[in-house]
Design a protein around this motif. Structure first.
Motif, PDB file in Angstrom:
ATOM      1  N   VAL A 153       0.872  -1.175   0.000  1.00  0.00           N
ATOM      2  CA  VAL A 153       0.000   0.000   0.000  1.00  0.00           C
ATOM      3  C   VAL A 153       0.908   1.223   0.000  1.00  0.00           C
ATOM      4  O   VAL A 153       1.863   1.292   0.778  1.00  0.00           O
ATOM      5  CB  VAL A 153      -0.920   0.015   1.244  1.00  0.00           C
ATOM      6  CG1 VAL A 153      -1.742   1.287   1.298  1.00  0.00           C
ATOM      7  CG2 VAL A 153      -1.807  -1.206   1.253  1.00  0.00           C
ATOM      8  N   TYR A 154       0.617   2.185  -0.885  1.00  0.00           N
ATOM      9  CA  TYR A 154       1.419   3.407  -0.984  1.00  0.00           C
ATOM     10  C   TYR A 154       0.667   4.553  -0.326  1.00  0.00           C
ATOM     11  O   TYR A 154      -0.476   4.829  -0.668  1.00  0.00           O
ATOM     12  CB  TYR A 154       1.702   3.749  -2.444  1.00  0.00           C
ATOM     13  CG  TYR A 154       2.331   2.623  -3.206  1.00  0.00           C
ATOM     14  CD1 TYR A 154       3.521   2.046  -2.782  1.00  0.00           C
ATOM     15  CD2 TYR A 154       1.728   2.102  -4.340  1.00  0.00           C
ATOM     16  CE1 TYR A 154       4.099   1.003  -3.462  1.00  0.00           C
ATOM     17  CE2 TYR A 154       2.299   1.065  -5.040  1.00  0.00           C
ATOM     18  CZ  TYR A 154       3.484   0.521  -4.602  1.00  0.00           C
ATOM     19  OH  TYR A 154       4.040  -0.519  -5.284  1.00  0.00           O
ATOM     20  N   LEU A 155       1.319   5.223   0.607  1.00  0.00           N
ATOM     21  CA  LEU A 155       0.759   6.401   1.252  1.00  0.00           C
ATOM     22  C   LEU A 155       1.425   7.625   0.637  1.00  0.00           C
ATOM     23  O   LEU A 155       2.651   7.734   0.685  1.00  0.00           O
ATOM     24  CB  LEU A 155       1.002   6.364   2.760  1.00  0.00           C
ATOM     25  CG  LEU A 155       0.520   5.113   3.494  1.00  0.00           C
ATOM     26  CD1 LEU A 155       0.921   5.171   4.953  1.00  0.00           C
ATOM     27  CD2 LEU A 155      -0.977   4.968   3.359  1.00  0.00           C
ATOM     28  N   SER A 156       0.647   8.513   0.058  1.00  0.00           N
ATOM     29  CA  SER A 156       1.148   9.721  -0.598  1.00  0.00           C
ATOM     30  C   SER A 156       2.145   9.398  -1.697  1.00  0.00           C
ATOM     31  O   SER A 156       3.020  10.204  -1.999  1.00  0.00           O
ATOM     32  CB  SER A 156       1.813  10.659   0.413  1.00  0.00           C
ATOM     33  OG  SER A 156       0.921  10.995   1.428  1.00  0.00           O
ATOM     34  N   ASN A 157       2.045   8.231  -2.291  1.00  0.00           N
ATOM     35  CA  ASN A 157       2.913   7.787  -3.375  1.00  0.00           C
ATOM     36  C   ASN A 157       4.392   7.817  -2.979  1.00  0.00           C
ATOM     37  O   ASN A 157       5.262   7.862  -3.826  1.00  0.00           O
ATOM     38  CB  ASN A 157       2.674   8.598  -4.648  1.00  0.00           C
ATOM     39  CG  ASN A 157       3.138   7.859  -5.876  1.00  0.00           C
ATOM     40  OD1 ASN A 157       3.272   6.651  -5.871  1.00  0.00           O
ATOM     41  ND2 ASN A 157       3.401   8.590  -6.930  1.00  0.00           N
ATOM     42  N   THR A 158       4.694   7.831  -1.674  1.00  0.00           N
ATOM     43  CA  THR A 158       6.078   7.865  -1.212  1.00  0.00           C
ATOM     44  C   THR A 158       6.355   6.804  -0.159  1.00  0.00           C
ATOM     45  O   THR A 158       7.360   6.115  -0.223  1.00  0.00           O
ATOM     46  CB  THR A 158       6.410   9.254  -0.633  1.00  0.00           C
ATOM     47  OG1 THR A 158       6.143  10.235  -1.627  1.00  0.00           O
ATOM     48  CG2 THR A 158       7.850   9.338  -0.217  1.00  0.00           C
ATOM     49  N   VAL A 159       5.487   6.646   0.827  1.00  0.00           N
ATOM     50  CA  VAL A 159       5.675   5.680   1.902  1.00  0.00           C
ATOM     51  C   VAL A 159       5.042   4.354   1.488  1.00  0.00           C
ATOM     52  O   VAL A 159       3.926   4.322   0.985  1.00  0.00           O
ATOM     53  CB  VAL A 159       5.053   6.182   3.220  1.00  0.00           C
ATOM     54  CG1 VAL A 159       5.171   5.142   4.312  1.00  0.00           C
ATOM     55  CG2 VAL A 159       5.705   7.488   3.644  1.00  0.00           C
ATOM     56  N   VAL A 160       5.767   3.262   1.716  1.00  0.00           N
ATOM     57  CA  VAL A 160       5.308   1.930   1.335  1.00  0.00           C
ATOM     58  C   VAL A 160       5.112   1.091   2.598  1.00  0.00           C
ATOM     59  O   VAL A 160       6.009   0.999   3.427  1.00  0.00           O
ATOM     60  CB  VAL A 160       6.339   1.227   0.424  1.00  0.00           C
ATOM     61  CG1 VAL A 160       5.864  -0.165   0.057  1.00  0.00           C
ATOM     62  CG2 VAL A 160       6.624   2.044  -0.805  1.00  0.00           C
ATOM     63  N   LEU A 161       3.936   0.496   2.738  1.00  0.00           N
ATOM     64  CA  LEU A 161       3.645  -0.477   3.794  1.00  0.00           C
ATOM     65  C   LEU A 161       3.256  -1.775   3.101  1.00  0.00           C
ATOM     66  O   LEU A 161       2.461  -1.756   2.164  1.00  0.00           O
ATOM     67  CB  LEU A 161       2.508  -0.010   4.690  1.00  0.00           C
ATOM     68  CG  LEU A 161       2.717   1.302   5.433  1.00  0.00           C
ATOM     69  CD1 LEU A 161       1.452   1.686   6.180  1.00  0.00           C
ATOM     70  CD2 LEU A 161       3.888   1.198   6.384  1.00  0.00           C
ATOM     71  N   GLY A 162       3.818  -2.896   3.538  1.00  0.00           N
ATOM     72  CA  GLY A 162       3.530  -4.124   2.826  1.00  0.00           C
ATOM     73  C   GLY A 162       3.562  -5.359   3.696  1.00  0.00           C
ATOM     74  O   GLY A 162       3.968  -5.335   4.855  1.00  0.00           O
ATOM     75  N   THR A 163       3.121  -6.438   3.089  1.00  0.00           N
ATOM     76  CA  THR A 163       3.174  -7.752   3.700  1.00  0.00           C
ATOM     77  C   THR A 163       3.773  -8.708   2.683  1.00  0.00           C
ATOM     78  O   THR A 163       3.615  -8.519   1.477  1.00  0.00           O
ATOM     79  CB  THR A 163       1.778  -8.210   4.164  1.00  0.00           C
ATOM     80  OG1 THR A 163       1.901  -9.456   4.812  1.00  0.00           O
ATOM     81  CG2 THR A 163       0.804  -8.299   3.026  1.00  0.00           C
ATOM     82  N   ARG A 164       4.458  -9.724   3.177  1.00  0.00           N
ATOM     83  CA  ARG A 164       5.189 -10.639   2.294  1.00  0.00           C
ATOM     84  C   ARG A 164       5.005 -12.070   2.789  1.00  0.00           C
ATOM     85  O   ARG A 164       5.086 -12.350   3.976  1.00  0.00           O
ATOM     86  CB  ARG A 164       6.667 -10.281   2.295  1.00  0.00           C
ATOM     87  CG  ARG A 164       7.578 -11.190   1.507  1.00  0.00           C
ATOM     88  CD  ARG A 164       9.029 -10.745   1.703  1.00  0.00           C
ATOM     89  NE  ARG A 164       9.957 -11.595   1.023  1.00  0.00           N
ATOM     90  CZ  ARG A 164      10.438 -11.367  -0.192  1.00  0.00           C
ATOM     91  NH1 ARG A 164      10.097 -10.283  -0.847  1.00  0.00           N
ATOM     92  NH2 ARG A 164      11.276 -12.201  -0.749  1.00  0.00           N
ATOM     93  N   GLY A 165       4.784 -12.970   1.863  1.00  0.00           N
ATOM     94  CA  GLY A 165       4.763 -14.399   2.140  1.00  0.00           C
ATOM     95  C   GLY A 165       5.672 -15.089   1.140  1.00  0.00           C
ATOM     96  O   GLY A 165       5.680 -14.737  -0.039  1.00  0.00           O
ATOM     97  N   ALA A 166       6.470 -16.058   1.602  1.00  0.00           N
ATOM     98  CA  ALA A 166       7.424 -16.704   0.703  1.00  0.00           C
ATOM     99  C   ALA A 166       7.608 -18.166   1.088  1.00  0.00           C
ATOM    100  O   ALA A 166       7.454 -18.549   2.243  1.00  0.00           O
ATOM    101  CB  ALA A 166       8.768 -15.984   0.747  1.00  0.00           C
ATOM    102  N   TYR A 167       7.964 -18.946   0.093  1.00  0.00           N
ATOM    103  CA  TYR A 167       8.342 -20.343   0.273  1.00  0.00           C
ATOM    104  C   TYR A 167       9.721 -20.508  -0.364  1.00  0.00           C
ATOM    105  O   TYR A 167       9.922 -20.134  -1.520  1.00  0.00           O
ATOM    106  CB  TYR A 167       7.334 -21.266  -0.411  1.00  0.00           C
ATOM    107  CG  TYR A 167       7.778 -22.711  -0.453  1.00  0.00           C
ATOM    108  CD1 TYR A 167       7.675 -23.514   0.674  1.00  0.00           C
ATOM    109  CD2 TYR A 167       8.297 -23.258  -1.619  1.00  0.00           C
ATOM    110  CE1 TYR A 167       8.076 -24.842   0.640  1.00  0.00           C
ATOM    111  CE2 TYR A 167       8.697 -24.588  -1.661  1.00  0.00           C
ATOM    112  CZ  TYR A 167       8.588 -25.365  -0.534  1.00  0.00           C
ATOM    113  OH  TYR A 167       8.993 -26.674  -0.567  1.00  0.00           O
ATOM    114  N   THR A 168      10.677 -21.043   0.389  1.00  0.00           N
ATOM    115  CA  THR A 168      12.035 -21.226  -0.113  1.00  0.00           C
ATOM    116  C   THR A 168      12.400 -22.708  -0.036  1.00  0.00           C
ATOM    117  O   THR A 168      12.195 -23.346   0.990  1.00  0.00           O
ATOM    118  CB  THR A 168      13.044 -20.404   0.717  1.00  0.00           C
ATOM    119  OG1 THR A 168      12.668 -19.032   0.647  1.00  0.00           O
ATOM    120  CG2 THR A 168      14.453 -20.574   0.193  1.00  0.00           C
ATOM    121  N   LYS A 169      12.951 -23.222  -1.117  1.00  0.00           N
ATOM    122  CA  LYS A 169      13.372 -24.628  -1.199  1.00  0.00           C
ATOM    123  C   LYS A 169      14.860 -24.654  -1.511  1.00  0.00           C
ATOM    124  O   LYS A 169      15.321 -24.053  -2.469  1.00  0.00           O
ATOM    125  CB  LYS A 169      12.588 -25.327  -2.309  1.00  0.00           C
ATOM    126  CG  LYS A 169      12.962 -26.755  -2.557  1.00  0.00           C
ATOM    127  CD  LYS A 169      12.298 -27.654  -1.572  1.00  0.00           C
ATOM    128  CE  LYS A 169      12.505 -29.110  -1.990  1.00  0.00           C
ATOM    129  NZ  LYS A 169      11.943 -30.015  -1.034  1.00  0.00           N
TER     130      LYS A 169
END
Length: 187
Positions: A153-169
């Motif tokens: 999610v971008y706040l004021s097109n400058t600040v980024v808030l996010g969530t991440r999910g990953a699988y590593t093999k």
């Protein structure tokens, strides 16, 4: 005749200034093709270890539908003992990923990135049979692949808030899942 020339000059001047403003806004939005973020989350390993992963990630957007990212961080995991049982395994490693993303959703407010790429890590794997014995340390170095999904999610097109999910093999057959949050800047 003089009024016609003045009117045409005014129309041309206003149309140039209007298109110049649109161009500056478009160039302002187009120039923000990079994000840099810090993230933290939990890892769940196939050998019953649980840990934390802290990372920094740089992402370069390649148009509206693709992005390339480089990630580097520190992974710390161990087996969690049940009811005061001692820790028998520990894994501490530096990890790096290089990922290519497809962006099914990408606008000025949000983006959804789905992709994957190569992973590499090096560190120490510590193990012991009982709590009376010291840890036996083995240097661990491996590479593999990962699959990643991120929502930002971008706040004021400058600040980024996010969530991440990953699988590593890993190449040696070990794998783990990661879930976490991140924040940073878009520039």
């Amino acid at each position: 005749m003089r009024a016609l020339i003045i009117s045409l000059a005014m129309i041309c001047a206003f149309s140039i200034s209007t298109s110049a403003q649109e161009s500056s806004n478009e160039s302002k939005n187009k120039s923000k093709k990079n994000t840099i973020r810090y993230g933290f989350g939990s890892t769940f390993h196939s050998n019953e270890m649980v840990g934390n992963f802290q990372y920094g990630e740089y992402t370069r957007y390649l148009g509206r539908r693709f992005a390339l990212s480089a990630l580097g961080g520190y992974l710390k995991a161990d087996n969690f003992g049940e009811e005061n049982l001692p820790t028998l395994f520990e894994f501490n490693a530096w990890k790096g990923d290089l990922n290519l993303f497809v962006l099914p959703i990408n606008n000025d407010n949000t983006s959804l990135k789905i992709g994957g790429g190569a992973s590499y890590w090096m560190g120490d794997f510590k193990s012991r049979d009982t709590s009376e014995v010291e840890f036996t340390t083995t240097e661990a170095e491996d590479y593999g692949w990962n699959v990643v999904a991120e929502f930002e999610v971008y706040l004021s097109n400058t600040v980024v808030l996010g969530t991440r999910g990953a699988y590593t093999k890993a190449q040696n057959g070990e794998n783990y899942y990661f879930f976490g949050l991140n924040a940073g800047l878009k520039f």
